[in-house]
Write a protein that holds these residues in place. Structure first.
Motif, PDB file in Angstrom:
ATOM      1  N   ARG A   1     -36.655  37.360  -0.112  1.00 46.57           N
ATOM      2  CA  ARG A   1     -36.484  35.899  -0.399  1.00 46.57           C
ATOM      3  C   ARG A   1     -35.700  35.629  -1.603  1.00 46.57           C
ATOM      4  NH1 ARG A   1     -39.262  32.099  -2.489  1.00 46.57           N
ATOM      5  NH2 ARG A   1     -39.163  30.034  -1.739  1.00 46.57           N
TER       6      ARG A   1
ATOM      7  N   SER B   1     -37.220  34.032  -4.725  1.00 39.03           N
ATOM      8  CA  SER B   1     -38.105  34.784  -5.513  1.00 39.03           C
ATOM      9  C   SER B   1     -37.440  35.514  -6.597  1.00 39.03           C
ATOM     10  CB  SER B   1     -38.868  35.497  -4.506  1.00 39.03           C
ATOM     11  OG  SER B   1     -39.793  34.732  -3.691  1.00 39.03           O
TER      12      SER B   1
ATOM     13  N   GLU C   1     -35.942  33.320  -9.245  1.00 42.49           N
ATOM     14  CA  GLU C   1     -37.022  32.614 -10.098  1.00 42.49           C
ATOM     15  C   GLU C   1     -37.346  33.667 -11.283  1.00 42.49           C
ATOM     16  OE1 GLU C   1     -40.561  31.980  -7.483  1.00 42.49           O
ATOM     17  OE2 GLU C   1     -41.818  31.307  -9.128  1.00 42.49           O
TER      18      GLU C   1
ATOM     19  N   LEU D   1     -36.860  33.110 -14.925  1.00 40.95           N
ATOM     20  CA  LEU D   1     -38.022  33.325 -16.016  1.00 40.95           C
ATOM     21  C   LEU D   1     -37.359  34.353 -17.372  1.00 40.95           C
ATOM     22  CD1 LEU D   1     -40.758  32.501 -15.857  1.00 40.95           C
ATOM     23  CD2 LEU D   1     -41.517  34.608 -14.757  1.00 40.95           C
TER      24      LEU D   1
END
Lengths: 131, 131
Positions: free
Chosen positions: B21, B24, B27, B31
């Motif tokens: 995905r 993800s 993300e 971060l």
């Protein structure tokens, strides 16, 4: 400050993926124990696993309902919003919620979504405390 | 307090599992960007993935070495000490370390091992701040 918290009937269910490695599952159980001793807003704090370990999510939820929980917060012990967080856990919750319409079950944001995660990463990296 | 930190030649590589995905993986990249802006002890902060996304761990390490890193901290973005943390990541690090004996590569404790993880879980559960 003495804060009175109405924790009656409130439960927290930590949901982890589950591992073939028993030590990983035990780690989640130990963390749940540590959480229980500090989570003053909950009458019960338990854990459950999406797969590969027991109890399952439905098993964990049903057990809390049997013990009298009227409100259950499900905390996904996951670092990213993958399929497990977005589809699998909500699906398992929905099945149990249908059987117990009087119980309020809410899925909290997954752990990786926490505002504090960057500070935690800095600590683990041995970086000086965030200025 | 003005703390002078010698960050020259120091790099932090966040290592995540990687997902099919794309969101993800993005993300983790976001971060890492947030971490970069706060990790004053490191000249470079990048991420890499064990599988399913790029760069790979060897790719990420080699890129940092090319840019001049002399010391690299590898931070496993994992919640439990499964096979990936205990075997796979150390194995990938060892391969690169053999090729660059002058570069010090150290694997930090995985994120789930952090002392702050219970507080983070309490926050996500919507529990009152830890007393």
């Amino acid at each position: 400050m003495n804060v009175s918290v109405d924790r009656e009937g409130r439960a927290l269910l930590v949901v982890a993926h589950g591992s073939r490695r028993g030590a990983s599952n035990d780690e989640v159980r130990r963390l749940t124990d540590a959480l229980r001793s500090r989570a003053t807003a909950f009458e019960w704090v338990e854990c459950a696993f999406l797969e590969l370990a027991e109890p399952s999510i439905p098993g964990g939820l049903e057990s809390l309902v049997e013990r009298g929980a009227r409100e259950i917060v499900v905390l996904p012990y996951f670092l990213s919003a993958g399929r497990h967080v977005v589809e699998d856990i909500p699906g398992e919750i929905a099945d149990v919620a249908t059987r117990h319409p009087a119980v309020r079950i809410r899925q909290a944001a997954y752990l990786g979504d926490s505002a504090g995660i960057v500070s935690l990463m800095l600590e683990q990296a041995g970086s000086p405390a965030d200025a």
